[in-house]
Design a protein around this motif. Sequence first.
Motif, PDB file in Angstrom:
ATOM      1  N   GLN A   1       1.257  -1.215   0.061  1.00 36.53           N
ATOM      2  CA  GLN A   1      -0.229  -0.278  -0.417  1.00 36.53           C
ATOM      3  C   GLN A   1       1.162   1.407  -0.084  1.00 36.53           C
ATOM      4  O   GLN A   1       0.539   2.019  -0.866  1.00 36.53           O
ATOM      5  CB  GLN A   1      -1.019  -0.125   1.168  1.00 36.53           C
ATOM      6  CG  GLN A   1      -1.733   1.069   1.651  1.00 36.53           C
ATOM      7  CD  GLN A   1      -2.877   0.860   2.682  1.00 36.53           C
ATOM      8  OE1 GLN A   1      -3.381  -0.308   2.986  1.00 36.53           O
ATOM      9  NE2 GLN A   1      -3.029   2.385   3.232  1.00 36.53           N
ATOM     10  N   TYR A   2       2.230   0.968   0.638  1.00 36.15           N
ATOM     11  CA  TYR A   2       2.992   2.625   0.691  1.00 36.15           C
ATOM     12  C   TYR A   2       3.096   2.739  -0.648  1.00 36.15           C
ATOM     13  O   TYR A   2       3.518   3.480  -1.054  1.00 36.15           O
ATOM     14  CB  TYR A   2       3.747   1.917   2.091  1.00 36.15           C
ATOM     15  CG  TYR A   2       4.855   3.241   1.653  1.00 36.15           C
ATOM     16  CD1 TYR A   2       4.849   4.822   2.948  1.00 36.15           C
ATOM     17  CD2 TYR A   2       6.257   2.640   1.412  1.00 36.15           C
ATOM     18  CE1 TYR A   2       5.542   5.609   2.450  1.00 36.15           C
ATOM     19  CE2 TYR A   2       7.768   3.540   1.634  1.00 36.15           C
ATOM     20  CZ  TYR A   2       6.723   4.930   2.128  1.00 36.15           C
ATOM     21  OH  TYR A   2       8.196   6.218   1.854  1.00 36.15           O
ATOM     22  N   VAL A   3       3.674   1.426  -0.852  1.00 31.20           N
ATOM     23  CA  VAL A   3       4.936   1.952  -1.933  1.00 31.20           C
ATOM     24  C   VAL A   3       3.410   2.067  -3.552  1.00 31.20           C
ATOM     25  O   VAL A   3       4.241   2.766  -4.439  1.00 31.20           O
ATOM     26  CB  VAL A   3       5.354   0.572  -2.687  1.00 31.20           C
ATOM     27  CG1 VAL A   3       5.755   0.578  -4.466  1.00 31.20           C
ATOM     28  CG2 VAL A   3       6.748   0.202  -1.978  1.00 31.20           C
ATOM     29  N   LYS A   4       2.744   1.277  -3.372  1.00 35.60           N
ATOM     30  CA  LYS A   4       1.724   2.303  -4.575  1.00 35.60           C
ATOM     31  C   LYS A   4       0.880   3.240  -4.321  1.00 35.60           C
ATOM     32  O   LYS A   4       1.374   4.601  -4.689  1.00 35.60           O
ATOM     33  CB  LYS A   4       0.689   1.358  -4.456  1.00 35.60           C
ATOM     34  CG  LYS A   4      -0.848   1.271  -5.284  1.00 35.60           C
ATOM     35  CD  LYS A   4      -1.519   0.538  -5.618  1.00 35.60           C
ATOM     36  CE  LYS A   4      -2.745   0.603  -6.520  1.00 35.60           C
ATOM     37  NZ  LYS A   4      -3.916  -0.463  -6.548  1.00 35.60           N
ATOM     38  N   SER A   5       0.952   3.929  -3.068  1.00 40.80           N
ATOM     39  CA  SER A   5       0.518   5.772  -2.877  1.00 40.80           C
ATOM     40  C   SER A   5       2.110   6.132  -3.448  1.00 40.80           C
ATOM     41  O   SER A   5       2.147   7.516  -4.378  1.00 40.80           O
ATOM     42  CB  SER A   5       0.500   5.470  -1.546  1.00 40.80           C
ATOM     43  OG  SER A   5       1.047   7.665  -0.799  1.00 40.80           O
ATOM     44  N   ASP A   6       3.182   5.729  -3.319  1.00 41.15           N
ATOM     45  CA  ASP A   6       4.663   6.272  -3.848  1.00 41.15           C
ATOM     46  C   ASP A   6       4.707   6.609  -5.572  1.00 41.15           C
ATOM     47  O   ASP A   6       4.992   7.678  -6.160  1.00 41.15           O
ATOM     48  CB  ASP A   6       5.325   5.763  -3.169  1.00 41.15           C
ATOM     49  CG  ASP A   6       7.439   6.605  -3.424  1.00 41.15           C
ATOM     50  OD1 ASP A   6       7.188   7.444  -3.952  1.00 41.15           O
ATOM     51  OD2 ASP A   6       7.946   5.736  -3.393  1.00 41.15           O
ATOM     52  N   ILE A   7       3.854   5.155  -6.133  1.00 39.92           N
ATOM     53  CA  ILE A   7       4.246   5.465  -7.115  1.00 39.92           C
ATOM     54  C   ILE A   7       3.538   5.813  -8.384  1.00 39.92           C
ATOM     55  O   ILE A   7       3.272   6.041  -8.517  1.00 39.92           O
ATOM     56  CB  ILE A   7       3.912   4.036  -7.638  1.00 39.92           C
ATOM     57  CG1 ILE A   7       5.558   2.990  -7.193  1.00 39.92           C
ATOM     58  CG2 ILE A   7       3.853   3.140  -9.093  1.00 39.92           C
ATOM     59  CD1 ILE A   7       6.822   3.506  -7.932  1.00 39.92           C
ATOM     60  N   LEU A   8       2.104   6.369  -7.177  1.00 43.95           N
ATOM     61  CA  LEU A   8       0.683   6.388  -7.892  1.00 43.95           C
ATOM     62  C   LEU A   8       1.685   8.324  -8.006  1.00 43.95           C
ATOM     63  O   LEU A   8       0.884   8.874  -8.960  1.00 43.95           O
ATOM     64  CB  LEU A   8      -0.192   6.711  -7.979  1.00 43.95           C
ATOM     65  CG  LEU A   8      -1.037   5.282  -7.673  1.00 43.95           C
ATOM     66  CD1 LEU A   8      -2.086   5.064  -6.639  1.00 43.95           C
ATOM     67  CD2 LEU A   8      -1.174   4.928  -8.630  1.00 43.95           C
ATOM     68  N   VAL A   9       2.037   9.102  -6.849  1.00 44.93           N
ATOM     69  CA  VAL A   9       2.797   9.853  -6.801  1.00 44.93           C
ATOM     70  C   VAL A   9       3.613  10.449  -8.616  1.00 44.93           C
ATOM     71  O   VAL A   9       3.675  11.338  -8.166  1.00 44.93           O
ATOM     72  CB  VAL A   9       2.897  10.500  -5.423  1.00 44.93           C
ATOM     73  CG1 VAL A   9       3.963  11.497  -5.460  1.00 44.93           C
ATOM     74  CG2 VAL A   9       2.342  10.708  -4.747  1.00 44.93           C
ATOM     75  N   GLN A  10       4.363   9.316  -7.795  1.00 44.95           N
ATOM     76  CA  GLN A  10       5.799   9.571  -9.163  1.00 44.95           C
ATOM     77  C   GLN A  10       4.945   9.637 -11.266  1.00 44.95           C
ATOM     78  O   GLN A  10       5.237  10.770 -11.452  1.00 44.95           O
ATOM     79  CB  GLN A  10       6.817   8.817  -9.677  1.00 44.95           C
ATOM     80  CG  GLN A  10       7.408   8.658  -7.548  1.00 44.95           C
ATOM     81  CD  GLN A  10       8.852   7.790  -7.345  1.00 44.95           C
ATOM     82  OE1 GLN A  10       9.649   7.699  -8.613  1.00 44.95           O
ATOM     83  NE2 GLN A  10       9.106   7.021  -6.707  1.00 44.95           N
ATOM     84  N   LEU A  11       3.816   8.552 -10.979  1.00 46.32           N
ATOM     85  CA  LEU A  11       2.607   8.509 -11.184  1.00 46.32           C
ATOM     86  C   LEU A  11       2.511   9.588 -12.367  1.00 46.32           C
ATOM     87  O   LEU A  11       2.460  10.293 -13.577  1.00 46.32           O
ATOM     88  CB  LEU A  11       2.090   7.320 -11.898  1.00 46.32           C
ATOM     89  CG  LEU A  11       0.873   7.157 -12.485  1.00 46.32           C
ATOM     90  CD1 LEU A  11       1.268   7.091 -14.875  1.00 46.32           C
ATOM     91  CD2 LEU A  11       0.074   6.519 -12.187  1.00 46.32           C
ATOM     92  N   ALA A  12       1.611  10.572 -11.428  1.00 42.93           N
ATOM     93  CA  ALA A  12       0.795  12.002 -11.715  1.00 42.93           C
ATOM     94  C   ALA A  12       1.704  13.220 -11.833  1.00 42.93           C
ATOM     95  O   ALA A  12       1.367  13.861 -12.838  1.00 42.93           O
ATOM     96  CB  ALA A  12       0.637  11.980 -10.453  1.00 42.93           C
ATOM     97  N   PHE A  13       3.266  13.176 -11.149  1.00 43.38           N
ATOM     98  CA  PHE A  13       3.985  14.326 -11.681  1.00 43.38           C
ATOM     99  C   PHE A  13       5.003  13.578 -13.288  1.00 43.38           C
ATOM    100  O   PHE A  13       4.632  14.641 -13.876  1.00 43.38           O
ATOM    101  CB  PHE A  13       4.500  14.564 -10.583  1.00 43.38           C
ATOM    102  CG  PHE A  13       4.088  15.585  -9.804  1.00 43.38           C
ATOM    103  CD1 PHE A  13       3.778  16.683  -9.410  1.00 43.38           C
ATOM    104  CD2 PHE A  13       3.597  14.944  -8.213  1.00 43.38           C
ATOM    105  CE1 PHE A  13       3.395  17.481  -8.785  1.00 43.38           C
ATOM    106  CE2 PHE A  13       2.741  15.470  -7.418  1.00 43.38           C
ATOM    107  CZ  PHE A  13       3.306  17.307  -7.553  1.00 43.38           C
ATOM    108  N   THR A  14       5.166  12.792 -13.513  1.00 43.76           N
ATOM    109  CA  THR A  14       5.391  13.053 -14.561  1.00 43.76           C
ATOM    110  C   THR A  14       3.862  12.800 -15.889  1.00 43.76           C
ATOM    111  O   THR A  14       4.764  13.369 -16.486  1.00 43.76           O
ATOM    112  CB  THR A  14       6.589  10.633 -14.906  1.00 43.76           C
ATOM    113  OG1 THR A  14       7.280  10.658 -13.363  1.00 43.76           O
ATOM    114  CG2 THR A  14       5.949  10.519 -16.215  1.00 43.76           C
TER     115      THR A  14
END
Length: 695
Positions: A449-462
């Motif tokens: 869950q923590y990693v998914k949150s982090d990846i979603l943030v990087q996805l959004a700004f990318t």
Amino acid sequence: MIRHCSDNTIRMDHIPRLSEVLYVGLCRKIGKPTEVAIRRDVLDMKEMISRPVDNYEGIAAMNSGSYREGFRLKSSDIDTMYWFCRFKLITDISQSRIYNTSKHVILLMEDFDTPPGFVRLRLLTSPQNIFTISMCLAEFNGGVYMSGSLWREFYFQFHANDRYFQQKNIRNHGPCVTGVDGTLEFDQAACFASIYWPKQTRDWFDRCQRHTWPPVLVLEKILRNGFHCVPIGSKIVSTSNELEWRLSFSQAEQHLVCTMNHTQFLCYGLLKICLKEVINYRKEPLLCSYFMKTTMFWMIQLGHLIWLPNRLLDCFWKCFKYLIYCVYEGDFPNFFIPQNNMFINKMVADTRASLLQQLYQYYRMGVTCLLLSPTLKSILEPALSSPSFVLSTAEGEFISIADIDLCGMTEIFQIVIYCKHMVDIYLYLKSNDILSSFSCSPYQLLTLQYVKSDILVQLAFTVANNNSSCKYKNVYILDRVICNVLKLAGRLGPIYSLLFLALYYYRTAKYEKALHIIYLSKQRLSEDNIIYFNTVDRHRYIETVGNLPLSKRMNKAWVENMILNNNILYIEELCLEQYWSLQNGTPFLILSPNVMIELLSVLSHYRLGNRSQCLQSLTDLQTLLLCDDNVYALLETRDIAWQILGICQHIVGDLYGALQSYEVSLRQYQYNKIQEATLIRIECVKEQQHRIMQA
């Protein structure tokens, strides 16, 4: 209490009460059963999440050593083994048929005319296919071999040319490149992996079956995972030992340590503490922690000891006597290949005699030699001074849910996912979804869950950084999608993850919305029930969030530093810092969420023209940095924190204050490596001051 035996040794190993006190004390020092399980579960999940990305890049990685085993002692370093998926290591030439020589580099392991535990790696494919490492090859007996010493030097030079590692004081140490990252020492070894076990280990396999340790399922798992060859030769001087590679069973050892019950694990830890604080204290170390691990393997497999908390001292003492016996014989057999005497050319006559004399002195003292260790003395002294001092060994009586969550948070928040390209983001998200359907422990699910949150943030700004060519309608749709992705990340992640939505709102000129998120985040961070940088009010935490599901506890009460991927632009105001941090080999910018809140508050109020609120937020940020006692902005984030204060002062027109803040930033420990950015900003302020004076 303590009686003298006929051989004049002082005995404590027969007193169950002292063993139980030591057990509880070591649980608090080394880790309780639940804590050790969480550490291992989180690292297991981290490796599983990263595996698809590693395979895509052609490099596999594995953590090993005491940190991976579950220890968090000050001496626990982080060991990592890397190997290239393209290289295939075989033990018999017939195995080469299953590989495609146009895609794979085949290495044949030869163990004739080499010391036990060491091999040579003969190249079976054309050297032209591997030009990048052709300088690591050497001719021997009519064949082409991979040289261990040349490979070691090649790998070291690769690190030496990397700006990230140039800051880490790296050096060659055995088969590894060793360095220091902050306060942690790390070892990295580039090796080769094989799923085909060598003939030298057949006796070990038979012995495991005879003694039924490790259990059959564990043994099968070990055999499936294979072994590695690391670039270091034997201590025996010969013309070909520079070509030799040592057989490494780190992955198997990791499984064996995880098979230990907690008394066995604490006895292993007790041996490590005794080694560091007693045997090797202020002396040239002749013994290393690997000998302690091997001692434990032999003693467990022989099956002569009763591994219970009230027998801990007895178990330790018998392990210690085995160690003395090995030094006396000058023969320390490797657990997997007993013919490999690990004392060869290490325990020569004078050094062995000196070590034996030292160990015999401790033997004469009996188990009271443990009192020479400051750590163990602090545990045992209360029990020695009071015959009525008793501690329960039941874990539930000395651990709370707050302690367990603190351990889980510490482990999970050390996971940093670095996405260089969109394909990395895709692979991480796909891996996350697949693993979510598996049977996982609670903290493994929380890691996902923590990693998914982090990846979603990087996805959004990318995606936000790549939408410049979109048409107006598409921009509106994309903006809504990005906001929804960041809202989902905020619901999944810790408290501060919602601040990324505020960052995006500020970036897209939605200043009122950004201030609303800032207000909510500030409220959450001011509550007294949160776990804040490894500190927690246990009573308040249990009272307010103790009954919530684990995922909700993380979302409502866990706080750590924010991590910005330096490959991704978040806001223009930090562009310069991210650029120079990345140029200096630091992939991330680490900053306090409290500092981020004040930064966004100052900027949003400034853009809205709310001068009084802007100046109040600026004052709050300055007060935070001047009055904070390493609580809300940790020492490693002070360089960027003072830099951000300077940026805010510069924007509102306080040039003198900005100059002072930039100069303070330069004096901080440069964890984020932004000093060039600071110097550029200082020059900019000075030029602006000069123009004002000229006018």
